[in-house]
Design an enzyme around this catalytic site. Structure first.
Site, short mmCIF file in Angstrom:
data_model
loop_
_atom_site.label_atom_id
_atom_site.label_comp_id
_atom_site.label_asym_id
_atom_site.label_seq_id
_atom_site.Cartn_x
_atom_site.Cartn_y
_atom_site.Cartn_z
N TYR A 157 4.86 -25.94 4.22
CA TYR A 157 4.54 -24.51 4.34
C TYR A 157 4.14 -23.90 3.00
O TYR A 157 3.69 -22.75 2.95
CB TYR A 157 5.71 -23.73 4.95
CG TYR A 157 5.88 -24.06 6.41
CD1 TYR A 157 6.33 -25.33 6.79
CD2 TYR A 157 5.56 -23.16 7.40
CE1 TYR A 157 6.45 -25.67 8.11
CE2 TYR A 157 5.69 -23.50 8.74
CZ TYR A 157 6.13 -24.75 9.08
OH TYR A 157 6.25 -25.10 10.40
N LYS A 227 13.85 -36.26 8.39
CA LYS A 227 13.10 -37.47 8.77
C LYS A 227 13.07 -38.37 7.52
O LYS A 227 12.01 -38.81 7.04
CB LYS A 227 11.67 -37.05 9.22
CG LYS A 227 10.85 -38.17 9.82
CD LYS A 227 11.32 -38.66 11.16
CE LYS A 227 10.52 -39.89 11.56
NZ LYS A 227 11.07 -40.59 12.74
N ASP A 275 13.71 -37.04 15.14
CA ASP A 275 13.23 -37.42 16.47
C ASP A 275 14.40 -37.68 17.42
O ASP A 275 14.44 -37.16 18.54
CB ASP A 275 12.26 -38.62 16.42
CG ASP A 275 12.70 -39.74 15.50
OD1 ASP A 275 13.77 -39.61 14.87
OD2 ASP A 275 11.98 -40.76 15.41
N ASP A 299 10.99 -25.38 12.30
CA ASP A 299 10.02 -24.66 13.14
C ASP A 299 10.00 -25.29 14.54
O ASP A 299 10.11 -24.60 15.56
CB ASP A 299 8.64 -24.75 12.47
CG ASP A 299 7.67 -23.68 12.97
OD1 ASP A 299 8.01 -22.96 13.91
OD2 ASP A 299 6.56 -23.59 12.42
O1 LIG Z 1 3.32 -18.06 10.43
C1 LIG Z 1 2.97 -18.45 11.53
O2 LIG Z 1 1.90 -18.11 12.05
C2 LIG Z 1 3.84 -19.36 12.35
C3 LIG Z 1 5.24 -19.46 11.84
C4 LIG Z 1 6.17 -20.02 12.81
O3 LIG Z 1 5.84 -20.62 13.80
C5 LIG Z 1 7.59 -19.80 12.60
O4 LIG Z 1 8.00 -19.36 11.53
O5 LIG Z 1 8.38 -20.10 13.51
MG LIG Z 2 7.50 -21.32 14.96
#
Ligand SMILES: O=C(O)CCC(=O)C(=O)O
Ligand SMILES: [Mg+2]
Ligand SMILES: NC(=O)C1=CN([C@@H]2O[C@H](COP(=O)(O)OP(=O)(O)OC[C@H]3O[C@@H](n4cnc5c(N)ncnc54)[C@H](OP(=O)(O)O)[C@@H]3O)[C@@H](O)[C@H]2O)C=CC1
Length: 408
Positions: A157, A227, A275, A299
């Site tokens: 990210y 992972k 997983d 996420d």
């Molecule tokens: O920033 C985004 O567009 C997606 C972020 C995301 O899916 C989340 O933080 O759960």
């Molecule tokens: Mg998300």
């Protein structure tokens, strides 16, 4: 840039570390897509709960700040996240936001991620709890009772990546091949490259917060999800750093020679490979409690676990640092429903419920939980639940808010 933020009269700033004033100013970002539907409903429900709990003695003074598409309409074409929005979120320290759109494959990078990084909101805290009566694909959804602590500032990210075919990408690939001895880029001519930074500091502060939460809330275990078998020096080091921290700072003792540990108060620190973890939470959810994990894993896990207790229409969250907190739902902008007054406002309302607890306004938070349970118990629900329930009364987004208020 001229200011478009109107500071409400009669409100006070929340100062980190000090008691919440009775009339706090709380900045909010409406959000893109369904933000226009869910954010006003959230505000109405929260105002009703606060009024009912404190009879007018306490009141939130909402202050709209802008980001995303609305910001480009107000500030100008390329102003997705104006500086004065960042400044307000810092100055007023506690805020709440609707979802914001991130285009796929190009265009602007995530505004949501940018906010988390700029404010160093390193904990993404997402509780997963079952409300009686909510339709779920599980036979015993009530066994899902977890709190996800997702690292929120690192991992892929960070947005360090280069598009395939670009000069920069060719340069990175050349560097990797010629200076780092990398031989395993399968298709170097057409590969894009992304970088995944995961640090000891970033891991330690996230895992520390997760373990402290487990101790303060009498939880049974903390599971480090990673992972690390494949990504040894990022995900694997996340695991090793977490175990070392548990031992060093919390008195963890190896169970049967490790790596699992037990803390002096009985909390078990364990790990699971991501997983396998995703199938275990479906098959044996009762074995998992507090989860500490990296950004991408967190996420995926957030939406998967949300589905187990009814879906992302009812999945709240908070982004927290040592100074600031910005509350937001787990779901996105659900563009096909935007402006239709249709979706479930539950996720954002429950995010606000977390915010009220964060402020110490427990009575108002309790009213939100009570009224949501009552509305769902009466089978008065939005489309997402109604399509899976027998005998439900389907209501709109705003009507669900009204149904909650009527049950306070
Ligand atoms: O920033 C985004 O567009 C997606 C972020 C995301 O899916 C989340 O933080 O759960
Ligand atoms: Mg998300
Ligand atoms: N923090 C943030 O601001 C986030 C932003 N995003 C962004 O949102 C945009 C859209 O992402 P997408 O992948 O479609 O994911 P979304 O979470 O926006 O929507 C996916 C599906 O989830 C269901 N859903 C979402 N919200 C609700 C709700 N409130 N009530 C009921 N059901 C809901 C709907 O399912 P159904 O079709 O079955 O009715 C919807 O089609 C992207 O640009 C993405 O980057 C994504 C996640 C977080």
């Amino acid at each position: 840039m001229s200011s478009h933020i109107k500071v409400p009269q009669g409100g006070q700033k929340i100062i980190p570390g000090q008691p919440t004033p009775n009339h706090p100013i709380i900045p909010f970002i409406e959000g893109d897509g369904i933000g226009v539907d869910i954010t006003p409903v959230m505000i109405k429900v929260v105002d009703a709960a606060v009024q009912k709990a404190y009879g007018g003695q306490k009141k939130i003074h909402w202050m709209e700040v802008y980001a995303g598409e609305k910001s480009t309409q107000i500030y100008g074409a390329d102003e997705w996240l104006p500086k004065e929005t960042f400044d307000a979120l810092k100055e007023y320290s506690v805020s709440i936001k609707g979802p914001m759109t991130t285009p796929v494959g190009g265009g602007i990078r995530s505004l949501n991620v940018a906010l988390r990084q700029e404010l160093d909101l390193y904990q993404c805290v997402r509780p997963v709890q079952y409300f009686k009566g909510v339709p779920s694909p599980l036979k015993q959804p009530e066994l899902c009772n977890m709190v996800i602590f997702r690292e929120n500032t690192e991992d892929i990210y960070a947005g360090i990546e280069w598009a395939h075919g670009s000069e920069a990408c060719k340069k990175v690939i050349k560097f990797l091949q010629e200076e780092m001895g990398v031989k395993k880029i399968r298709f170097p001519e057409s590969s894009g490259i992304g970088i995944k930074p995961i640090s000891v500091e970033g891991t330690e502060r996230l895992v520390r917060a997760a373990i402290k939460y487990a101790i303060d809330n009498g939880r049974k275990s903390v599971t480090i999800v990673h992972k690390g078998n494949i990504m040894k020096f990022t995900e694997g080091n996340f695991r090793d750093t977490a175990y070392a921290l548990a031992k060093r700072e919390f008195g963890g003792v190896d169970i049967d020679g490790g790596p699992w540990q037990k803390l002096p108060n009985g909390i078990v620190i364990k790990d699971a490979i991501a997983d396998a973890f995703l199938q275990q939470i479906l098959l044996r959810p009762a074995e998992y409690d507090v989860i500490a994990t990296t950004n991408l894993n967190g996420d995926y896990i957030s939406d998967a676990l949300a589905a187990q207790v009814g879906g992302i229409g009812i999945a709240p969250g908070a982004n927290i640092s040592d100074q600031y907190a910005c509350f937001e739902a787990t779901h996105g902008t659900a563009p096909k429903y935007a402006g239709k007054d249709k979706v479930n406002p539950g996720s954002l309302i429950l995010s606000a419920e977390m915010m009220l607890r964060h402020l110490g306004w427990k009575e108002a938070a309790d009213l939100i939980i009570k009224s949501m349970e009552a509305a769902i118990g009466d089978k008065v629900v939005t489309y997402d639940f109604a399509r899976l329930m027998e005998g439900a009364t389907e209501v709109s987004c705003s009507e669900f808010g009204e149904a909650m208020i009527a049950r306070m």
